[in-house]
Design an enzyme around this catalytic site. Structure first.
Site, PDB file in Angstrom:
ATOM      1  N   TYR A 208       5.833   5.858  10.794  1.00 39.78           N
ATOM      2  CA  TYR A 208       7.376   5.945  10.413  1.00 39.78           C
ATOM      3  C   TYR A 208       8.119   4.812  11.467  1.00 39.78           C
ATOM      4  O   TYR A 208       7.578   4.887  12.486  1.00 39.78           O
ATOM      5  CB  TYR A 208       8.062   7.161  10.608  1.00 39.78           C
ATOM      6  CG  TYR A 208       8.404   8.126   9.502  1.00 39.78           C
ATOM      7  CD1 TYR A 208       9.152   7.427   8.400  1.00 39.78           C
ATOM      8  CD2 TYR A 208       7.837   9.298   9.123  1.00 39.78           C
ATOM      9  CE1 TYR A 208       9.651   8.040   7.288  1.00 39.78           C
ATOM     10  CE2 TYR A 208       8.067  10.115   7.974  1.00 39.78           C
ATOM     11  CZ  TYR A 208       9.028   9.441   6.983  1.00 39.78           C
ATOM     12  OH  TYR A 208       9.214  10.112   5.869  1.00 39.78           O
TER      13      TYR A 208
ATOM     14  N   GLU B 203      11.673   3.775  11.126  1.00 44.40           N
ATOM     15  CA  GLU B 203      13.311   3.507  10.877  1.00 44.40           C
ATOM     16  C   GLU B 203      13.902   2.514  11.621  1.00 44.40           C
ATOM     17  O   GLU B 203      13.243   2.656  12.906  1.00 44.40           O
ATOM     18  CB  GLU B 203      14.013   4.746  10.918  1.00 44.40           C
ATOM     19  CG  GLU B 203      14.071   5.642   9.649  1.00 44.40           C
ATOM     20  CD  GLU B 203      13.013   6.762   9.534  1.00 44.40           C
ATOM     21  OE1 GLU B 203      12.000   6.618  10.175  1.00 44.40           O
ATOM     22  OE2 GLU B 203      13.303   7.844   8.805  1.00 44.40           O
TER      23      GLU B 203
ATOM     24  N   ASP C 293      19.193 -12.633  -9.079  1.00 40.32           N
ATOM     25  CA  ASP C 293      18.089 -11.779  -9.188  1.00 40.32           C
ATOM     26  C   ASP C 293      16.755 -12.497  -9.679  1.00 40.32           C
ATOM     27  O   ASP C 293      16.724 -12.789 -10.976  1.00 40.32           O
ATOM     28  CB  ASP C 293      18.663 -10.820  -9.992  1.00 40.32           C
ATOM     29  CG  ASP C 293      17.379  -9.430 -10.090  1.00 40.32           C
ATOM     30  OD1 ASP C 293      16.075  -9.834  -9.883  1.00 40.32           O
ATOM     31  OD2 ASP C 293      17.638  -8.595 -10.567  1.00 40.32           O
TER      32      ASP C 293
ATOM     33  N   LYS D  31       5.520  -9.341  -9.436  1.00 38.51           N
ATOM     34  CA  LYS D  31       5.636  -9.949 -10.615  1.00 38.51           C
ATOM     35  C   LYS D  31       4.832 -11.211 -10.668  1.00 38.51           C
ATOM     36  O   LYS D  31       3.763 -11.290 -10.437  1.00 38.51           O
ATOM     37  CB  LYS D  31       6.984  -9.956 -11.278  1.00 38.51           C
ATOM     38  CG  LYS D  31       7.406  -8.696 -11.465  1.00 38.51           C
ATOM     39  CD  LYS D  31       8.928  -8.640 -12.220  1.00 38.51           C
ATOM     40  CE  LYS D  31       9.490  -7.227 -12.429  1.00 38.51           C
ATOM     41  NZ  LYS D  31      10.508  -6.976 -11.282  1.00 38.51           N
TER      42      LYS D  31
ATOM     43  N   ARG E  41       3.968  -3.774  -5.126  1.00 41.58           N
ATOM     44  CA  ARG E  41       5.392  -3.169  -5.503  1.00 41.58           C
ATOM     45  C   ARG E  41       6.251  -2.934  -4.465  1.00 41.58           C
ATOM     46  O   ARG E  41       6.054  -2.320  -3.441  1.00 41.58           O
ATOM     47  CB  ARG E  41       5.369  -1.806  -6.278  1.00 41.58           C
ATOM     48  CG  ARG E  41       4.305  -1.894  -7.345  1.00 41.58           C
ATOM     49  CD  ARG E  41       4.922  -2.308  -8.591  1.00 41.58           C
ATOM     50  NE  ARG E  41       5.986  -1.687  -9.309  1.00 41.58           N
ATOM     51  CZ  ARG E  41       5.509  -1.336 -10.654  1.00 41.58           C
ATOM     52  NH1 ARG E  41       4.628  -1.128 -11.136  1.00 41.58           N
ATOM     53  NH2 ARG E  41       6.645  -0.653 -11.156  1.00 41.58           N
TER      54      ARG E  41
HETATM   55  N1  DSN Z   1      10.779  -3.367 -15.124  1.00 41.38           N
HETATM   56  C1  DSN Z   1      10.878  -4.530 -14.951  1.00 41.38           C
HETATM   57  C2  DSN Z   1      10.542  -5.471 -16.231  1.00 41.38           C
HETATM   58  O1  DSN Z   1       9.738  -5.158 -16.957  1.00 41.38           O
HETATM   59  O2  DSN Z   1      11.096  -6.610 -16.285  1.00 41.38           O
HETATM   60  C3  DSN Z   1      12.304  -5.066 -14.626  1.00 41.38           C
HETATM   61  O3  DSN Z   1      12.624  -4.062 -13.512  1.00 41.38           O
END
Ligand code: DSN
Length: 410
Positions: free
Chosen positions: A43, A45, A189, A218, A224
């Site tokens: 932990y 914080e 974003d 991504k 994640r």
């Molecule tokens: N779930 C994501 C996507 O598939 O684009 C966006 O948060």
């Protein structure tokens, strides 16, 4: 069945199918080891060197590394790597820089935005803030002149420039001119395109926006997680922007950071700063271009008529079916996509007209233009013969053969 057995089955599924949801990717084995490591026991914080718990000497070094890697890769003076994922990162920016009821303006979900970009009624972003959204045109593109007119009328406090299903380059300069004309905070974003920005195949928003959020899993190929980046322009607007964002993440929204994820982010950012990542970014985009061209040749209608990035949105209606029907048939054939609204879709979001597909994960496997051509043939064969189990099973065999030739890193 036990969890280890289910994990083994999921591993097999990921090996034997084509992962073509554009927000998904295979991370590095080093990242997976960091995620499963003892770091999750701790932990922490607070922030590096100012924690509320003892025993964080090593965790501090890990978080310092992740922050430094983020600052270096994206050329920003400030980074927070603690948000648990993209939605909490966006929430943290709003809570840090806005008051409840302030006006925000983001792209509609149906036009390729995200729920957290002010989707009305059912999300925090549309409930606790006044949300006026912009949309893409019927051809799928953002009309920046129209956006400028709307912004001048609505005078939002914050504008979100960001997308989850937009196949074209975002014009940061135009967004900045529009936001600056009304003194709005401009937030990018870049969850979908962060890896393309890092690889130099999509322009960076950093010189133009005040703040940027991104997930790390991504096109960036990390775990994640998420990050918030404040730019020089952001600090010029508000020298306390970084501090405000730190406070909004912790203690505003979250408790202890997930240190295992932080380590994974540090590793992925380091990899994204290597030369090979530029090649990777280029390959994602050239693969997407070939796939898009081949799908068009075979009768699909693509939103905006093609792609400049890692994804495309294809209308299934020329085949007499909707996107959900096609996505389900493709899953049976081992090609994993998601059903998606097309611009100004007459059909509802659960059964939209199109599918969204992308090339990050198949590019990670090493597939190139030749394989994209093959995949386009397989996808259109399924679209033409959606109700024919024999054809679907023949396609599935071909998908499995292709997957075998391009193994996933262990
Ligand atoms: N779930 C994501 C996507 O598939 O684009 C966006 O948060």
């Amino acid at each position: 069945m036990t969890i280890p057995q289910l994990i083994a089955l999921e591993k097999k599924r990921q090996r034997e199918t084509l992962m073509m949801i554009p927000s998904e990717n295979y991370t590095y084995s080093e990242v997976r080891r960091a995620i499963g490591s003892v770091l999750m026991h701790k932990y922490s914080e607070g922030y590096a060197h100012r924690r509320y718990y003892q025993g964080n000497e090593i965790i501090d070094k890990i978080e310092d590394l992740a922050v430094e890697n983020a600052k270096k890769l994206f050329r920003v003076p400030y980074a927070n790597v603690q948000p648990y994922s993209g939605s909490p990162a966006n929430a943290a920016v709003y809570f840090a820089l806005l008051n409840s009821g302030d006006k925000i303006m983001g792209l509609k979900l149906s036009g390729g935005g995200h729920l957290t970009h002010g989707h009305p009624n059912i999300t925090f972003s549309g409930k606790y803030f006044q949300s006026v959204q912009y949309d893409v045109e019927p051809d799928g593109r953002i009309d920046y002149d129209k956006l400028e007119r709307l912004v001048k009328i609505e005078n939002p406090k914050l504008i979100v420039a960001g997308t989850t299903a937009y196949p074209r380059i975002l014009d940061w300069k135009k967004f900045a001119k529009i936001a600056d004309s009304v003194g709005a905070i401009l937030m990018a974003d870049i969850a979908h395109i962060a890896g393309l920005v890092a690889g130099g195949v999509h322009p960076s928003p950093v010189p133009y926006v005040h703040v940027a959020t991104t997930t790390t899993h991504k096109t960036l190929r990390g775990p994640r997680g998420a990050m918030i980046l404040v730019t020089k322009k952001g600090l010029k607007l508000d020298e306390k922007m970084g501090e405000k964002i730190d406070k909004a993440v912790f203690p505003g929204l979250q408790g202890g950071p997930h240190n295992n994820t932080t380590a994974g982010i540090a590793i992925a950012l380091e990899k994204a700063s290597q030369k090979s990542f530029v090649q990777y970014g280029k390959a994602i985009v050239s693969n997407a271009k070939v796939l898009a061209e081949e799908l068009i040749k075979r009768g699909f209608k693509l939103a905006t008529g093609g792609t400049d990035n890692h994804l495309m949105v294809a209308d299934a209606r020329p085949f007499g079916i909707d996107g959900k029907t096609l996505a389900i048939a493709l899953e049976k054939a081992g090609i994993i996509v998601n059903a998606n609204t097309i611009p100004h879709d007459p059909n509802p979001p659960y059964r939209p007209s199109g599918i969204r597909l992308g090339t990050p994960a198949v590019t990670t496997r090493g597939m190139k233009e030749r394989e994209m051509k093959q995949i386009a043939v397989l996808i259109s064969t399924v679209a033409e013969k959606v109700g024919d189990p024999k054809i679907i099973s023949q396609v599935n065999k071909k998908v499995k053969d292709l997957c075998k030739k391009f193994p996933v890193e262990e």
